[in-house]
Motif scaffolding. Structure first.
Motif, PDB file in Angstrom:
ATOM      1  N   LEU A  30       0.818  -1.349   0.011  1.00 45.90           N
ATOM      2  CA  LEU A  30       0.090  -0.007  -0.014  1.00 45.90           C
ATOM      3  C   LEU A  30       0.930   1.351  -0.142  1.00 45.90           C
ATOM      4  O   LEU A  30       0.636   2.227  -0.634  1.00 45.90           O
ATOM      5  N   PHE A  31       2.025   1.228   0.761  1.00 45.63           N
ATOM      6  CA  PHE A  31       3.003   2.652   0.652  1.00 45.63           C
ATOM      7  C   PHE A  31       3.379   2.595  -0.674  1.00 45.63           C
ATOM      8  O   PHE A  31       3.528   3.529  -1.178  1.00 45.63           O
ATOM      9  N   GLY A  33       1.856   1.981  -3.525  1.00 43.81           N
ATOM     10  CA  GLY A  33       0.899   2.464  -4.228  1.00 43.81           C
ATOM     11  C   GLY A  33       0.850   3.941  -3.899  1.00 43.81           C
ATOM     12  O   GLY A  33       0.761   4.706  -4.851  1.00 43.81           O
ATOM     13  N   ILE A  34       0.810   4.167  -2.644  1.00 45.85           N
ATOM     14  CA  ILE A  34       0.823   5.774  -2.293  1.00 45.85           C
ATOM     15  C   ILE A  34       1.881   6.615  -2.892  1.00 45.85           C
ATOM     16  O   ILE A  34       1.713   7.676  -3.456  1.00 45.85           O
ATOM     17  N   MET A  35       3.145   5.898  -2.842  1.00 45.69           N
ATOM     18  CA  MET A  35       4.288   6.327  -3.334  1.00 45.69           C
ATOM     19  C   MET A  35       4.246   6.630  -4.970  1.00 45.69           C
ATOM     20  O   MET A  35       4.718   7.482  -5.545  1.00 45.69           O
ATOM     21  N   VAL A  37       1.420   7.117  -6.507  1.00 41.77           N
ATOM     22  CA  VAL A  37       0.666   8.399  -6.816  1.00 41.77           C
ATOM     23  C   VAL A  37       1.411   9.774  -6.623  1.00 41.77           C
ATOM     24  O   VAL A  37       1.237  10.525  -7.186  1.00 41.77           O
ATOM     25  N   MET A  38       2.042   9.694  -5.366  1.00 42.86           N
ATOM     26  CA  MET A  38       2.781  10.854  -5.074  1.00 42.86           C
ATOM     27  C   MET A  38       3.891  11.106  -6.406  1.00 42.86           C
ATOM     28  O   MET A  38       4.109  11.992  -6.845  1.00 42.86           O
ATOM     29  N   GLY A  87      -0.791   3.521  -9.415  1.00 35.35           N
ATOM     30  CA  GLY A  87      -0.830   3.373  -8.073  1.00 35.35           C
ATOM     31  C   GLY A  87      -2.158   3.307  -7.503  1.00 35.35           C
ATOM     32  O   GLY A  87      -2.331   2.625  -6.423  1.00 35.35           O
ATOM     33  N   PHE A  88      -3.188   3.875  -7.950  1.00 38.89           N
ATOM     34  CA  PHE A  88      -4.506   3.903  -7.446  1.00 38.89           C
ATOM     35  C   PHE A  88      -4.929   2.414  -7.546  1.00 38.89           C
ATOM     36  O   PHE A  88      -5.727   1.840  -6.827  1.00 38.89           O
ATOM     37  N   MET A  91      -3.530   0.222  -4.945  1.00 43.55           N
ATOM     38  CA  MET A  91      -4.122   0.481  -3.704  1.00 43.55           C
ATOM     39  C   MET A  91      -5.529  -0.291  -3.735  1.00 43.55           C
ATOM     40  O   MET A  91      -6.183  -0.707  -2.628  1.00 43.55           O
TER      41      MET A  91
END
Length: 149
Positions: A30-31, A33-35, A37-38, A87-88, A91
């Protein structure tokens, strides 16, 4: 089939059915995926800067991958949008997103490697994020699907 083979096969079936999902593995994925997106947002933002402010990025002379700022802007904008979408999807637990995420992280790392003379600190930072994303998706990406379903 001998008794030993039957017991081994039975043990193997139970082990595959009782796959325990690690909280750390899910957290890493999940991290990642968040990274993604960022990092995709940062890619897109730096692409927009290159498109609207051509003079912001200054290249060194005699560099093999020397493009104008507008070309780099479009490359970063398109890669950024694709990385954000992947990334989305990671997640959300989509299976296809692992493979696409790894491929896009590799492409992002390559794009940033060729972008080093224009903005070295930023390019190296995003390459480090891409390496972490590749590791997390390759090693632990399957576990998010198990939690989400």
């Amino acid at each position: 089939m001998t008794v030993a083979q039957g017991a081994a096969a039975s043990h193997y079936d139970k082990a595959s059915e009782e796959h325990e999902v690690s909280g750390w593995a899910v957290g890493f994925t999940l991290f990642a995926g968040i990274m993604m997106v960022m990092a995709g947002g940062f890619h897109a933002f730096s692409g927009l800067v290159a498109l609207f402010q051509n003079e912001f990025y200054v290249a060194t002379r005699n560099y093999l991958f020397q493009f104008d700022a507008t070309t780099w802007g479009w490359i970063h904008l398109l890669v950024g949008i694709l990385v954000m979408v992947a990334g989305f999807a990671i997640m959300a637990g989509q299976t296809w997103a692992r493979v696409v995420g790894i491929i896009l992280a590799v492409l992002s790392a390559i794009a940033n490697f060729t972008f080093i003379p224009y903005y070295p600190f930023w390019a190296l930072t995003i390459i480090a994020v891409d390496i972490f994303v590749i590791w997390a998706l390759a090693v632990h990406g399957r576990d998010v699907k198990d939690v989400m379903t």
